[in-house]
Design a protein around this motif. Sequence first.
Motif, PDB file in Angstrom:
ATOM      1  N   PRO A   1       0.818  -1.230   0.000  1.00 61.24           N
ATOM      2  CA  PRO A   1       0.000   0.000   0.000  1.00 61.24           C
ATOM      3  C   PRO A   1       0.841   1.266   0.000  1.00 61.24           C
ATOM      4  N   TRP A   2       1.963   1.260   0.729  1.00 57.79           N
ATOM      5  CA  TRP A   2       2.827   2.436   0.762  1.00 57.79           C
ATOM      6  C   TRP A   2       3.401   2.707  -0.634  1.00 57.79           C
ATOM      7  N   VAL A   3       3.892   1.642  -1.283  1.00 55.51           N
ATOM      8  CA  VAL A   3       4.518   1.792  -2.594  1.00 55.51           C
ATOM      9  C   VAL A   3       3.498   2.249  -3.637  1.00 55.51           C
ATOM     10  N   VAL A   4       2.343   1.591  -3.662  1.00 53.91           N
ATOM     11  CA  VAL A   4       1.309   1.951  -4.633  1.00 53.91           C
ATOM     12  C   VAL A   4       0.850   3.386  -4.425  1.00 53.91           C
ATOM     13  N   SER A   5       0.626   3.770  -3.164  1.00 57.63           N
ATOM     14  CA  SER A   5       0.191   5.128  -2.862  1.00 57.63           C
ATOM     15  C   SER A   5       1.208   6.153  -3.343  1.00 57.63           C
ATOM     16  N   GLY A   6       2.492   5.892  -3.094  1.00 53.78           N
ATOM     17  CA  GLY A   6       3.536   6.820  -3.518  1.00 53.78           C
ATOM     18  C   GLY A   6       3.638   6.935  -5.029  1.00 53.78           C
ATOM     19  N   ILE A   7       3.591   5.795  -5.721  1.00 49.81           N
ATOM     20  CA  ILE A   7       3.703   5.807  -7.184  1.00 49.81           C
ATOM     21  C   ILE A   7       2.532   6.559  -7.805  1.00 49.81           C
ATOM     22  N   VAL A   8       1.320   6.276  -7.335  1.00 46.20           N
ATOM     23  CA  VAL A   8       0.134   6.934  -7.882  1.00 46.20           C
ATOM     24  C   VAL A   8       0.190   8.430  -7.614  1.00 46.20           C
ATOM     25  N   ALA A   9       0.592   8.832  -6.401  1.00 42.81           N
ATOM     26  CA  ALA A   9       0.661  10.259  -6.068  1.00 42.81           C
ATOM     27  C   ALA A   9       1.650  10.986  -6.965  1.00 42.81           C
TER      28      ALA A   9
ATOM     29  N   SER B   1       2.395  14.703 -11.895  1.00 41.06           N
ATOM     30  CA  SER B   1       2.906  15.081 -13.212  1.00 41.06           C
ATOM     31  C   SER B   1       1.810  15.187 -14.267  1.00 41.06           C
ATOM     32  N   LEU B   2       0.645  14.613 -13.969  1.00 44.67           N
ATOM     33  CA  LEU B   2      -0.436  14.598 -14.958  1.00 44.67           C
ATOM     34  C   LEU B   2      -1.520  15.633 -14.710  1.00 44.67           C
ATOM     35  N   ALA B   3      -1.769  15.928 -13.447  1.00 47.35           N
ATOM     36  CA  ALA B   3      -2.881  16.822 -13.107  1.00 47.35           C
ATOM     37  C   ALA B   3      -2.394  17.931 -12.183  1.00 47.35           C
ATOM     38  N   PRO B   4      -2.733  19.173 -12.459  1.00 49.97           N
ATOM     39  CA  PRO B   4      -2.318  20.282 -11.590  1.00 49.97           C
ATOM     40  C   PRO B   4      -3.097  20.271 -10.289  1.00 49.97           C
ATOM     41  N   GLY B   5      -2.602  21.030  -9.321  1.00 52.47           N
ATOM     42  CA  GLY B   5      -3.326  21.144  -8.057  1.00 52.47           C
ATOM     43  C   GLY B   5      -2.950  20.038  -7.081  1.00 52.47           C
TER      44      GLY B   5
ATOM     45  N   ALA C   1      -5.709  10.855  -4.912  1.00 55.04           N
ATOM     46  CA  ALA C   1      -5.365   9.668  -5.686  1.00 55.04           C
ATOM     47  C   ALA C   1      -4.459   8.728  -4.894  1.00 55.04           C
ATOM     48  N   GLY C   2      -3.435   9.287  -4.248  1.00 52.03           N
ATOM     49  CA  GLY C   2      -2.528   8.457  -3.468  1.00 52.03           C
ATOM     50  C   GLY C   2      -3.215   7.778  -2.303  1.00 52.03           C
TER      51      GLY C   2
END
Length: 236
Positions: free
Chosen positions: A199-207, A212-216, A222-223
């Motif tokens: 969960p830590w790894v997935v959360s970090g990668i998604v965040a 880089s894809l969405a501003p704000g 998401a993370g």
Amino acid sequence: MATDGLAPPYWSWAGLLLGVRAMLPLLPGQFVFGMAFGALAAQREFSLAEALAMTSFVYAGMSQFVAVQSWPEMLTPSTIAALVLVTATVNVRFFLMGASLRPWLGPLPAWQIYPPLAINTDGGWLLATRYRERGGADASFYLGGQLLSYCMWVLAAVPGYLFAERIADPRAYGVDLLMPAFFAALLIPSWRGVSHAAPWVVSGIVAVAVTSLAPGYWFIIAGAVAGTVTAGLMND
């Protein structure tokens, strides 16, 4: 009866003091972070009373920075709605954090637990969850840490506001890294091995990807959602 299989919650003065002591190592970083907010409010031409009112009643850490940085020259229904949306985006994680405390604090009456949840913080929540994982049941532990955190955050805005010119750029002194560093350090005792790190790894990668894809501040939502879903799918 608590639904997590541990002892039911109760209140005591001893637990309150224990929570205060547990929060002490986080205070230096939180104080400097609070000063940075006071400095930012001064630079944005808020009065000291306005800065204290925001930090006392909003009490939302990073979202206060976001709101002040995004503060429009004139408040209109549309600009107010935009401020509400951006601060809600940053703070939506507290829904998940509050829900995670329900198995422990759920048996308490609503009038006893909802007011303390209103001053929930990242550090206080993490300390409380670690305390519960070790078998602690005293709800005062949670309250003690959060009360001390609240007082420190409000007080720190005053010197930050008064000495705004000397800390015009908090990032130049690494102030913006203090709270993340403290939070990362607190995660170390929660390490349970590689098999529980997904969960830590997935959360970090998604965040990082969403950054880089969405501003704000969508990366926060998401993370958090990605990590939560991953943890829920794991067969522990």
